[in-house]
Design a protein around this motif. Structure first.
Motif, PDB file in Angstrom:
ATOM      1  N   GLY A 183       0.393  -1.403  -0.148  1.00  0.00           N
ATOM      2  CA  GLY A 183      -0.216  -0.292  -0.220  1.00  0.00           C
ATOM      3  C   GLY A 183       0.861   1.286  -0.269  1.00  0.00           C
ATOM      4  O   GLY A 183       0.721   2.545  -0.694  1.00  0.00           O
ATOM      5  N   HIS A 184       1.812   1.490   0.573  1.00  0.00           N
ATOM      6  CA  HIS A 184       2.023   2.266   0.962  1.00  0.00           C
ATOM      7  C   HIS A 184       3.598   2.764   1.810  1.00  0.00           C
ATOM      8  O   HIS A 184       4.351   1.993   2.841  1.00  0.00           O
ATOM      9  N   VAL A 185       4.718   3.246   1.743  1.00  0.00           N
ATOM     10  CA  VAL A 185       5.674   3.262   2.580  1.00  0.00           C
ATOM     11  C   VAL A 185       5.405   4.711   3.011  1.00  0.00           C
ATOM     12  O   VAL A 185       4.827   5.922   3.038  1.00  0.00           O
ATOM     13  N   HIS A 237      -5.336   6.900  -0.788  1.00  0.00           N
ATOM     14  CA  HIS A 237      -5.098   8.400   0.105  1.00  0.00           C
ATOM     15  C   HIS A 237      -4.137   9.033   0.057  1.00  0.00           C
ATOM     16  O   HIS A 237      -3.224   9.363   0.034  1.00  0.00           O
ATOM     17  N   HIS A 238      -2.725   7.794   0.715  1.00  0.00           N
ATOM     18  CA  HIS A 238      -1.523   8.087   0.370  1.00  0.00           C
ATOM     19  C   HIS A 238      -0.565   6.837   0.187  1.00  0.00           C
ATOM     20  O   HIS A 238      -1.242   5.889   0.482  1.00  0.00           O
ATOM     21  N   THR A 239       0.769   6.845  -1.039  1.00  0.00           N
ATOM     22  CA  THR A 239       1.571   5.745  -1.576  1.00  0.00           C
ATOM     23  C   THR A 239       2.806   6.468  -0.317  1.00  0.00           C
ATOM     24  O   THR A 239       3.546   5.245  -0.818  1.00  0.00           O
ATOM     25  N   LEU A 251      10.709   4.572   8.004  1.00  0.00           N
ATOM     26  CA  LEU A 251       9.600   4.659   9.356  1.00  0.00           C
ATOM     27  C   LEU A 251       8.526   3.298   9.173  1.00  0.00           C
ATOM     28  O   LEU A 251       8.219   2.304   9.910  1.00  0.00           O
ATOM     29  N   HIS A 252       8.064   2.938   8.533  1.00  0.00           N
ATOM     30  CA  HIS A 252       7.435   1.625   7.871  1.00  0.00           C
ATOM     31  C   HIS A 252       7.149   1.480   6.742  1.00  0.00           C
ATOM     32  O   HIS A 252       6.320   2.476   5.782  1.00  0.00           O
ATOM     33  N   SER A 253       6.050   0.643   6.418  1.00  0.00           N
ATOM     34  CA  SER A 253       5.990  -0.041   5.004  1.00  0.00           C
ATOM     35  C   SER A 253       4.411  -0.527   5.107  1.00  0.00           C
ATOM     36  O   SER A 253       3.889  -1.652   6.354  1.00  0.00           O
ATOM     37  N   ALA A 254       3.397  -0.425   4.501  1.00  0.00           N
ATOM     38  CA  ALA A 254       1.828  -0.944   5.298  1.00  0.00           C
ATOM     39  C   ALA A 254       1.466  -2.053   3.330  1.00  0.00           C
ATOM     40  O   ALA A 254       1.406  -1.513   2.456  1.00  0.00           O
ATOM     41  N   TYR A 255       0.719  -2.842   3.936  1.00  0.00           N
ATOM     42  CA  TYR A 255       0.212  -3.991   2.795  1.00  0.00           C
ATOM     43  C   TYR A 255      -1.283  -3.951   3.149  1.00  0.00           C
ATOM     44  O   TYR A 255      -1.710  -4.239   4.427  1.00  0.00           O
ATOM     45  N   ARG A 283      -8.109   2.718  13.617  1.00  0.00           N
ATOM     46  CA  ARG A 283      -8.200   3.267  13.270  1.00  0.00           C
ATOM     47  C   ARG A 283      -7.045   4.692  12.970  1.00  0.00           C
ATOM     48  O   ARG A 283      -8.295   5.517  14.008  1.00  0.00           O
ATOM     49  N   HIS A 284      -6.808   5.335  11.794  1.00  0.00           N
ATOM     50  CA  HIS A 284      -6.382   6.361  11.147  1.00  0.00           C
ATOM     51  C   HIS A 284      -7.218   7.498  11.489  1.00  0.00           C
ATOM     52  O   HIS A 284      -8.147   7.212  10.786  1.00  0.00           O
ATOM     53  N   ILE A 285      -6.749   8.289  11.277  1.00  0.00           N
ATOM     54  CA  ILE A 285      -7.446   9.478  11.049  1.00  0.00           C
ATOM     55  C   ILE A 285      -7.295   9.665   9.473  1.00  0.00           C
ATOM     56  O   ILE A 285      -7.509   9.715   8.587  1.00  0.00           O
ATOM     57  N   ASP A 292      -2.386  -2.568  12.466  1.00  0.00           N
ATOM     58  CA  ASP A 292      -2.111  -2.357  13.312  1.00  0.00           C
ATOM     59  C   ASP A 292      -0.643  -3.294  12.705  1.00  0.00           C
ATOM     60  O   ASP A 292      -0.289  -3.580  11.655  1.00  0.00           O
ATOM     61  N   TYR A 293       0.955  -2.395  13.613  1.00  0.00           N
ATOM     62  CA  TYR A 293       2.064  -2.413  13.419  1.00  0.00           C
ATOM     63  C   TYR A 293       2.737  -3.396  13.717  1.00  0.00           C
ATOM     64  O   TYR A 293       2.138  -3.527  15.309  1.00  0.00           O
ATOM     65  N   TRP A 294       3.577  -4.066  13.197  1.00  0.00           N
ATOM     66  CA  TRP A 294       4.329  -5.136  14.327  1.00  0.00           C
ATOM     67  C   TRP A 294       6.200  -4.595  13.687  1.00  0.00           C
ATOM     68  O   TRP A 294       6.184  -4.129  12.683  1.00  0.00           O
ATOM     69  N   PHE A 302       6.131  -2.783  10.026  1.00  0.00           N
ATOM     70  CA  PHE A 302       5.816  -3.218   8.642  1.00  0.00           C
ATOM     71  C   PHE A 302       3.942  -3.305   9.339  1.00  0.00           C
ATOM     72  O   PHE A 302       3.860  -3.460  10.721  1.00  0.00           O
ATOM     73  N   GLU A 303       3.360  -2.514   8.528  1.00  0.00           N
ATOM     74  CA  GLU A 303       1.873  -2.660   8.304  1.00  0.00           C
ATOM     75  C   GLU A 303       1.046  -3.692   8.080  1.00  0.00           C
ATOM     76  O   GLU A 303       0.765  -2.852   7.061  1.00  0.00           O
ATOM     77  N   HIS A 304       0.050  -3.975   8.805  1.00  0.00           N
ATOM     78  CA  HIS A 304      -1.021  -4.765   8.393  1.00  0.00           C
ATOM     79  C   HIS A 304      -2.199  -3.047   8.137  1.00  0.00           C
ATOM     80  O   HIS A 304      -2.412  -3.251   9.306  1.00  0.00           O
TER      81      HIS A 304
HETATM   82 FE   LIG Z   1       0.883   3.557   7.343  1.00  0.00          FE
END
Ligand SMILES: [Fe+2]
Length: 375
Positions: A183-185, A237-239, A251-255, A283-285, A292-294, A302-304
Protein backbone atom coordinates in the motif's frame (compact mmCIF):
# COMPACT_ATOMS: atom_id res chain seq x y z
CA UNK A 1 -6.93 30.35 -4.88
CA UNK A 2 -8.61 30.28 -1.50
CA UNK A 3 -9.25 26.60 -0.96
CA UNK A 4 -11.65 27.34 1.86
CA UNK A 5 -14.25 28.23 -0.76
CA UNK A 6 -14.18 24.59 -1.85
CA UNK A 7 -14.77 23.18 1.58
CA UNK A 8 -18.59 23.19 1.52
CA UNK A 9 -18.60 19.48 0.59
CA UNK A 10 -15.12 18.80 1.88
CA UNK A 11 -14.84 15.44 3.67
CA UNK A 12 -11.67 16.79 5.25
CA UNK A 13 -13.99 18.57 7.64
CA UNK A 14 -14.78 17.35 11.16
CA UNK A 15 -12.35 14.74 12.47
CA UNK A 16 -10.09 15.05 9.53
CA UNK A 17 -9.32 18.75 9.69
CA UNK A 18 -11.23 21.97 9.97
CA UNK A 19 -10.00 23.83 6.93
CA UNK A 20 -8.10 23.29 3.76
CA UNK A 21 -5.07 25.34 2.86
CA UNK A 22 -5.05 29.07 3.50
CA UNK A 23 -4.13 31.61 0.81
CA UNK A 24 -0.43 31.40 0.09
CA UNK A 25 0.02 27.97 1.68
CA UNK A 26 1.44 24.97 -0.13
CA UNK A 27 -0.98 23.82 -2.84
CA UNK A 28 -0.04 20.18 -2.43
CA UNK A 29 0.45 19.61 -6.14
CA UNK A 30 2.75 20.81 -8.88
CA UNK A 31 1.42 23.06 -11.63
CA UNK A 32 3.49 21.27 -14.22
CA UNK A 33 4.97 17.96 -13.06
CA UNK A 34 7.58 16.22 -15.16
CA UNK A 35 5.56 13.01 -15.15
CA UNK A 36 2.82 11.32 -13.15
CA UNK A 37 3.67 7.96 -11.66
CA UNK A 38 0.74 5.56 -11.32
CA UNK A 39 1.65 3.49 -8.27
CA UNK A 40 4.20 2.02 -5.94
CA UNK A 41 5.76 -0.97 -7.72
CA UNK A 42 7.87 -2.39 -4.88
CA UNK A 43 10.15 -1.59 -1.97
CA UNK A 44 13.78 -2.68 -1.72
CA UNK A 45 15.42 -3.77 1.51
CA UNK A 46 18.73 -5.30 2.51
CA UNK A 47 19.12 -7.99 5.16
CA UNK A 48 22.25 -9.81 6.31
CA UNK A 49 20.37 -13.10 6.76
CA UNK A 50 17.80 -13.80 4.06
CA UNK A 51 16.53 -16.96 5.77
CA UNK A 52 15.74 -15.00 8.92
CA UNK A 53 14.12 -12.22 6.87
CA UNK A 54 12.00 -14.79 5.05
CA UNK A 55 10.77 -16.22 8.36
CA UNK A 56 9.32 -12.91 9.52
CA UNK A 57 8.00 -11.87 6.12
CA UNK A 58 6.27 -15.24 5.58
CA UNK A 59 4.78 -15.05 9.07
CA UNK A 60 3.70 -11.48 8.25
CA UNK A 61 1.83 -12.77 5.21
CA UNK A 62 3.97 -12.58 2.08
CA UNK A 63 4.44 -15.41 -0.40
CA UNK A 64 7.92 -16.05 -1.78
CA UNK A 65 7.85 -15.43 -5.53
CA UNK A 66 11.56 -16.06 -6.06
CA UNK A 67 14.51 -16.97 -3.89
CA UNK A 68 18.21 -16.97 -4.75
CA UNK A 69 21.23 -16.93 -2.43
CA UNK A 70 21.41 -13.17 -3.05
CA UNK A 71 17.79 -12.03 -3.07
CA UNK A 72 14.31 -12.77 -1.91
CA UNK A 73 11.31 -11.60 -3.94
CA UNK A 74 7.99 -11.49 -2.10
CA UNK A 75 4.47 -10.94 -3.31
CA UNK A 76 0.88 -10.39 -2.21
CA UNK A 77 -2.08 -12.22 -3.70
CA UNK A 78 -3.21 -9.58 -6.15
CA UNK A 79 -1.85 -9.39 -9.67
CA UNK A 80 1.06 -7.02 -10.08
CA UNK A 81 4.75 -6.68 -9.53
CA UNK A 82 6.06 -8.34 -6.34
CA UNK A 83 5.84 -5.79 -3.53
CA UNK A 84 9.13 -6.51 -1.80
CA UNK A 85 12.67 -7.24 -2.91
CA UNK A 86 15.12 -8.14 -0.14
CA UNK A 87 18.76 -8.40 -1.13
CA UNK A 88 21.59 -9.78 0.94
CA UNK A 89 23.45 -6.86 2.53
CA UNK A 90 25.68 -6.06 5.44
CA UNK A 91 22.99 -4.45 7.60
CA UNK A 92 19.23 -4.59 7.94
CA UNK A 93 17.97 -1.53 6.09
CA UNK A 94 15.37 -0.06 3.78
CA UNK A 95 17.02 0.86 0.48
CA UNK A 96 14.33 2.74 -1.44
CA UNK A 97 11.03 2.65 -3.30
CA UNK A 98 10.29 1.79 -6.93
CA UNK A 99 7.35 3.65 -8.48
CA UNK A 100 5.49 2.56 -11.61
CA UNK A 101 5.23 4.73 -14.72
CA UNK A 102 2.42 4.28 -17.20
CA UNK A 103 4.50 4.64 -20.36
CA UNK A 104 8.05 4.31 -21.57
CA UNK A 105 7.86 8.00 -22.61
CA UNK A 106 7.64 8.90 -18.88
CA UNK A 107 10.98 7.18 -18.26
CA UNK A 108 12.50 8.94 -21.26
CA UNK A 109 11.29 12.33 -19.99
CA UNK A 110 12.66 11.65 -16.49
CA UNK A 111 15.97 10.44 -17.88
CA UNK A 112 16.39 13.56 -20.03
CA UNK A 113 15.49 15.94 -17.22
CA UNK A 114 17.64 14.22 -14.57
CA UNK A 115 20.53 13.41 -16.87
CA UNK A 116 20.38 9.67 -16.31
CA UNK A 117 19.75 6.71 -18.62
CA UNK A 118 16.83 4.37 -19.10
CA UNK A 119 18.14 0.89 -18.38
CA UNK A 120 16.72 -2.64 -18.62
CA UNK A 121 15.62 -3.84 -15.19
CA UNK A 122 13.82 -6.99 -14.00
CA UNK A 123 12.44 -7.67 -17.46
CA UNK A 124 11.32 -4.09 -18.02
CA UNK A 125 12.93 -0.66 -17.82
CA UNK A 126 13.98 1.73 -15.09
CA UNK A 127 15.48 5.11 -14.36
CA UNK A 128 17.42 5.35 -11.11
CA UNK A 129 17.01 8.70 -9.34
CA UNK A 130 17.92 10.07 -5.92
CA UNK A 131 15.45 12.15 -3.93
CA UNK A 132 16.56 15.21 -1.90
CA UNK A 133 16.64 13.09 1.28
CA UNK A 134 19.20 10.82 -0.38
CA UNK A 135 16.94 7.81 -0.96
CA UNK A 136 17.50 5.97 -4.24
CA UNK A 137 14.18 6.10 -6.08
CA UNK A 138 13.46 3.92 -9.08
CA UNK A 139 10.78 4.57 -11.63
CA UNK A 140 9.97 1.43 -13.58
CA UNK A 141 7.88 0.51 -16.59
CA UNK A 142 6.93 -2.71 -18.33
CA UNK A 143 8.24 -5.00 -15.60
CA UNK A 144 6.34 -8.30 -15.99
CA UNK A 145 3.50 -8.71 -13.52
CA UNK A 146 2.63 -11.84 -11.58
CA UNK A 147 -0.91 -13.23 -11.98
CA UNK A 148 -3.35 -13.09 -9.07
CA UNK A 149 -3.40 -15.89 -6.49
CA UNK A 150 -6.83 -17.02 -5.17
CA UNK A 151 -7.68 -15.68 -1.71
CA UNK A 152 -10.61 -15.80 0.63
CA UNK A 153 -13.18 -13.03 0.19
CA UNK A 154 -14.27 -10.71 3.00
CA UNK A 155 -16.09 -12.58 5.78
CA UNK A 156 -19.89 -12.33 5.51
CA UNK A 157 -21.09 -10.14 8.39
CA UNK A 158 -24.50 -10.23 10.02
CA UNK A 159 -25.20 -6.53 9.81
CA UNK A 160 -28.38 -4.73 8.84
CA UNK A 161 -31.77 -6.30 8.35
CA UNK A 162 -30.66 -9.15 6.09
CA UNK A 163 -28.23 -11.47 7.90
CA UNK A 164 -25.53 -12.81 5.63
CA UNK A 165 -25.11 -16.00 7.70
CA UNK A 166 -28.22 -17.90 8.70
CA UNK A 167 -27.44 -21.09 10.59
CA UNK A 168 -23.79 -20.30 9.97
CA UNK A 169 -20.92 -19.43 12.30
CA UNK A 170 -17.99 -17.06 12.02
CA UNK A 171 -14.64 -18.85 12.33
CA UNK A 172 -11.79 -16.89 10.77
CA UNK A 173 -8.79 -19.16 10.39
CA UNK A 174 -5.68 -18.24 12.36
CA UNK A 175 -2.92 -18.12 9.80
CA UNK A 176 -0.41 -15.61 8.43
CA UNK A 177 -2.20 -12.67 6.82
CA UNK A 178 -3.23 -12.99 3.22
CA UNK A 179 -1.46 -9.88 2.00
CA UNK A 180 -3.18 -8.51 -1.06
CA UNK A 181 -0.73 -5.81 -2.07
CA UNK A 182 1.80 -3.20 -1.04
CA UNK A 183 0.00 0.00 0.00
CA UNK A 184 2.43 2.67 1.12
CA UNK A 185 5.78 3.55 2.58
CA UNK A 186 6.42 6.14 5.30
CA UNK A 187 9.77 7.88 5.62
CA UNK A 188 11.29 10.48 7.88
CA UNK A 189 13.56 13.15 6.46
CA UNK A 190 15.57 16.13 7.65
CA UNK A 191 14.83 17.78 4.28
CA UNK A 192 11.06 17.60 4.21
CA UNK A 193 10.20 20.68 2.10
CA UNK A 194 12.74 19.89 -0.58
CA UNK A 195 11.73 16.22 -0.73
CA UNK A 196 8.02 17.08 -0.78
CA UNK A 197 8.42 19.42 -3.76
CA UNK A 198 10.60 16.87 -5.54
CA UNK A 199 7.92 14.14 -5.35
CA UNK A 200 5.26 16.57 -6.56
CA UNK A 201 7.32 18.19 -9.33
CA UNK A 202 9.19 15.12 -10.54
CA UNK A 203 6.75 12.25 -10.01
CA UNK A 204 3.49 14.26 -10.20
CA UNK A 205 2.17 13.03 -6.87
CA UNK A 206 -0.44 15.07 -5.01
CA UNK A 207 -1.05 15.70 -1.31
CA UNK A 208 -4.10 14.27 0.45
CA UNK A 209 -3.31 15.71 3.88
CA UNK A 210 -0.80 18.07 5.40
CA UNK A 211 0.11 18.15 9.07
CA UNK A 212 1.93 21.05 10.71
CA UNK A 213 3.55 21.70 14.07
CA UNK A 214 0.88 23.02 16.41
CA UNK A 215 1.43 26.76 16.83
CA UNK A 216 3.87 26.85 13.90
CA UNK A 217 1.53 26.65 10.91
CA UNK A 218 3.37 29.57 9.33
CA UNK A 219 6.40 27.31 9.06
CA UNK A 220 4.47 25.26 6.49
CA UNK A 221 3.64 21.57 6.57
CA UNK A 222 5.92 19.13 8.38
CA UNK A 223 4.19 15.95 7.30
CA UNK A 224 2.42 15.01 4.10
CA UNK A 225 0.30 12.06 3.03
CA UNK A 226 0.88 11.85 -0.71
CA UNK A 227 -1.04 9.93 -3.38
CA UNK A 228 -0.77 9.23 -7.07
CA UNK A 229 -2.69 11.50 -9.41
CA UNK A 230 -4.77 9.11 -11.53
CA UNK A 231 -7.24 11.81 -12.60
CA UNK A 232 -10.81 10.64 -12.04
CA UNK A 233 -9.65 7.15 -11.02
CA UNK A 234 -9.48 6.91 -7.22
CA UNK A 235 -6.10 6.12 -5.72
CA UNK A 236 -4.93 5.27 -2.20
CA UNK A 237 -5.06 8.23 0.19
CA UNK A 238 -1.32 7.84 0.53
CA UNK A 239 1.26 5.88 -1.37
CA UNK A 240 4.01 7.85 0.34
CA UNK A 241 3.89 9.43 3.80
CA UNK A 242 6.74 11.75 4.66
CA UNK A 243 7.54 13.60 7.87
CA UNK A 244 10.17 16.07 9.03
CA UNK A 245 12.35 14.17 11.52
CA UNK A 246 15.75 14.60 13.13
CA UNK A 247 16.97 11.58 11.19
CA UNK A 248 16.39 10.57 7.60
CA UNK A 249 15.18 6.98 7.39
CA UNK A 250 12.49 4.39 6.95
CA UNK A 251 9.51 4.60 9.30
CA UNK A 252 7.25 1.78 8.09
CA UNK A 253 5.61 0.20 5.09
CA UNK A 254 2.01 -0.98 4.85
CA UNK A 255 0.29 -3.91 3.21
CA UNK A 256 -3.39 -4.34 2.50
CA UNK A 257 -5.29 -7.35 3.80
CA UNK A 258 -8.90 -8.42 3.24
CA UNK A 259 -10.79 -7.18 6.27
CA UNK A 260 -10.73 -6.43 9.99
CA UNK A 261 -10.75 -10.10 10.98
CA UNK A 262 -7.69 -10.65 8.82
CA UNK A 263 -5.87 -7.78 10.56
CA UNK A 264 -6.78 -9.16 13.99
CA UNK A 265 -6.21 -12.84 13.36
CA UNK A 266 -2.92 -12.24 11.54
CA UNK A 267 -1.85 -10.20 14.57
CA UNK A 268 -2.69 -13.11 16.90
CA UNK A 269 -0.59 -15.34 14.68
CA UNK A 270 2.41 -12.98 14.88
CA UNK A 271 1.92 -12.60 18.63
CA UNK A 272 2.00 -16.37 19.12
CA UNK A 273 5.30 -16.49 17.28
CA UNK A 274 6.82 -13.97 19.63
CA UNK A 275 7.16 -10.97 17.32
CA UNK A 276 7.14 -7.50 18.77
CA UNK A 277 3.89 -5.61 18.44
CA UNK A 278 4.29 -1.87 17.83
CA UNK A 279 0.77 -0.39 17.84
CA UNK A 280 -2.82 -1.29 17.08
CA UNK A 281 -5.45 -2.26 16.33
CA UNK A 282 -6.91 1.14 15.59
CA UNK A 283 -8.32 3.30 12.84
CA UNK A 284 -6.23 6.13 11.47
CA UNK A 285 -7.58 9.60 10.81
CA UNK A 286 -5.57 10.55 7.71
CA UNK A 287 -6.39 7.69 5.33
CA UNK A 288 -8.94 6.04 7.70
CA UNK A 289 -7.20 2.66 7.55
CA UNK A 290 -7.79 0.04 10.22
CA UNK A 291 -4.17 -0.60 11.16
CA UNK A 292 -1.89 -2.89 13.14
CA UNK A 293 1.88 -2.32 13.31
CA UNK A 294 4.55 -4.97 13.90
CA UNK A 295 8.32 -4.99 14.04
CA UNK A 296 10.56 -7.57 12.43
CA UNK A 297 13.53 -9.11 14.26
CA UNK A 298 15.65 -6.04 13.37
CA UNK A 299 12.98 -3.57 14.51
CA UNK A 300 11.91 -2.50 11.01
CA UNK A 301 8.20 -1.72 11.16
CA UNK A 302 5.52 -3.27 8.94
CA UNK A 303 1.80 -2.51 8.93
CA UNK A 304 -1.23 -4.62 8.11
CA UNK A 305 -4.17 -2.47 7.07
CA UNK A 306 -7.63 -2.68 5.59
CA UNK A 307 -10.37 -0.27 4.52
CA UNK A 308 -8.26 2.75 3.53
CA UNK A 309 -9.64 5.88 1.85
CA UNK A 310 -9.29 6.41 -1.86
CA UNK A 311 -9.38 9.89 -3.38
CA UNK A 312 -9.60 11.01 -7.00
CA UNK A 313 -7.75 14.10 -8.19
CA UNK A 314 -10.53 16.49 -7.19
CA UNK A 315 -9.72 16.23 -3.46
CA UNK A 316 -7.63 19.12 -2.14
CA UNK A 317 -5.30 18.72 0.83
CA UNK A 318 -6.62 18.76 4.37
CA UNK A 319 -4.60 20.60 7.03
CA UNK A 320 -4.36 19.60 10.67
CA UNK A 321 -1.94 20.05 13.56
CA UNK A 322 0.40 17.11 14.08
CA UNK A 323 0.01 15.09 17.27
CA UNK A 324 0.50 11.51 18.34
CA UNK A 325 -3.08 11.34 19.64
CA UNK A 326 -4.26 12.66 16.26
CA UNK A 327 -2.95 9.60 14.45
CA UNK A 328 -6.00 7.50 15.29
CA UNK A 329 -9.77 7.87 15.66
CA UNK A 330 -9.93 4.85 17.96
CA UNK A 331 -7.57 2.25 19.30
CA UNK A 332 -4.99 2.11 22.05
CA UNK A 333 -2.78 5.10 22.72
CA UNK A 334 0.17 5.22 20.32
CA UNK A 335 3.12 3.50 21.97
CA UNK A 336 6.74 4.61 22.24
CA UNK A 337 7.44 1.40 20.31
CA UNK A 338 5.54 2.98 17.41
CA UNK A 339 6.69 6.60 17.68
CA UNK A 340 10.30 5.68 18.34
CA UNK A 341 10.35 8.21 21.17
CA UNK A 342 12.49 5.90 23.29
CA UNK A 343 14.79 4.72 20.52
CA UNK A 344 18.40 4.85 21.61
CA UNK A 345 20.11 7.65 19.72
CA UNK A 346 17.09 9.96 19.43
CA UNK A 347 18.87 12.70 21.36
CA UNK A 348 22.16 12.22 19.54
CA UNK A 349 20.32 12.42 16.19
CA UNK A 350 18.61 15.64 17.27
CA UNK A 351 21.89 17.30 18.24
CA UNK A 352 23.57 16.09 15.06
CA UNK A 353 20.71 17.35 12.87
CA UNK A 354 20.79 20.70 14.63
CA UNK A 355 24.49 21.12 13.95
CA UNK A 356 24.37 19.89 10.38
CA UNK A 357 23.97 22.57 7.73
CA UNK A 358 21.54 22.30 4.82
CA UNK A 359 18.68 20.53 6.54
CA UNK A 360 15.40 21.87 7.94
CA UNK A 361 16.01 21.03 11.60
CA UNK A 362 16.27 24.12 13.79
CA UNK A 363 15.41 24.83 17.42
CA UNK A 364 11.79 25.63 16.55
CA UNK A 365 11.47 22.35 14.66
CA UNK A 366 12.84 20.44 17.65
CA UNK A 367 10.37 22.23 19.89
CA UNK A 368 7.60 21.27 17.46
CA UNK A 369 8.68 17.62 17.41
CA UNK A 370 8.89 17.42 21.20
CA UNK A 371 5.38 18.89 21.44
CA UNK A 372 4.10 16.31 18.91
CA UNK A 373 5.54 13.44 20.98
CA UNK A 374 3.77 14.65 24.10
CA UNK A 375 0.43 15.37 22.48
FE1 LIG B 1 0.90 3.53 7.46
Amino acid sequence: MDLRTESAVDPHRSLHSETGGLPGEHRGRSRNPLTKIVGLAWLEFEKPDLGRAERFLSDFGFTVADRTPEALVLRGNWAGTPGLIVRRGTTSRFVGPAFAADARADLDRLARAMDVSVRPHRGGYTVALTDPSGFPVRVVHDVPELPAVPERGPLPLNVGLEPARVNGTQRPVRHPAQIQRLGHVAIGTTRFQAALDWYLDTLGMIVSDFLYFDGQRDRGPTMAFIRCDLGSVPSDHHTLAMALQTQTGYLHSAYQVTDLDEVAVAGEYLHERGYRHAWGIGRHIQGSQIFDYWRDQDRLMFEHYTDGDVFDCSMRPGWAPMSVSGLAQWGPKATAEFTGARDPGVLVAAIKALREKGNEIDVAALRGLIKVMGS
